[in-house]
Design an enzyme around this catalytic site. Sequence first.
Site: not given
Length: 299
Positions: A11, A136
């Site tokens: 990401k 995350d």
Amino acid sequence: MRQAKITAYAKINLVLDVLRKREDGYHEVAMVMQAVDLSDTIRLKEADRNWITTNNRHIPMNMNNLAMRAVTLMQREFPGKVPKIEVSLEKHIPVSAGMAGGSTDCAGVMLGINKMCNLDLTRKELELLAAQLGSDIPFCIGGPTALATGRGEIIEPLPDCPELHLVIVKPPFGISTPKVYGNLRADEIVEHPDVQACIRGLEAKDKQRILDAMGNVLEESTFELQPKVKTIKNGMSACGAKHVLMSGSGPTVFAAFAEKAEAEVYYNQLKPQYPGAILTRTVNKEQLEERVDLYDQRT
Ligand code: ATP
């Protein structure tokens, strides 16, 4: 039992804002997270003990690997349903880069076990379990575009990002996320990025508005700790990119473009200076939905 092959995407943060330091020591954040087409490949198969093999010498090759923490969590939560598992982890995502490499492997293993062992957990249920292992990881279960709040673990899906093209530079050193947050003076941040402007850009599928809204308040803290990251960002801007940003707590820096052709020209210009630069793009929902593949175990 069938085997699973999982594509675990990295990401970037299109926007990373820190709102305040909380009483529990964590920082309250607001982040627009986006999955990108740079991935690790994970293979899972039933075995007579839990173990991991990997092509990367810089990550733990034992139960401390985030992929193995996911195995242990799923075995503890679903006793009798999750067998001992062999994990083969082919790493391509740079380590300690601010690209959620370990988190996405952890999420990938959870998604793989869910399918391989017919646990039928919903995405929300998996996200809640994943939050136990790291902030995350819930985003990596969901995605590809989401707003993360709280300490990063509260995820709200956002409209898919229209395809952006990215040139990523990972410097040859890592940076500690806790140190970057520790060095941040949250109450002294003068310029906060406009998270809502980015969300409006996503809703309108307006690439230019998304690019213009990009921002990361951790940059200054990382630059203080590791000035080379600032040199790289300046060098990438000077090479002809208008939208250059550090990802997460760094040290990875990326340049973003609306058009593929622009990104390709820029990549070829940058390459002599940064031979390790990576040309990639954002991932959409369709691509993400095909992450887990089950296949029959060969004898
Ligand atoms: P984030 O963006 O979520 O802060 P990161 O991209 O900065 O993460 P990682 O690549 O996830 O950092 O690595 C952080 C630490 O986790 C490293 O010290 C690494 O050794 C350890 N680690 C454990 N398991 C893994 C894994 N499967 N892949 C990468 N790193 C792992």
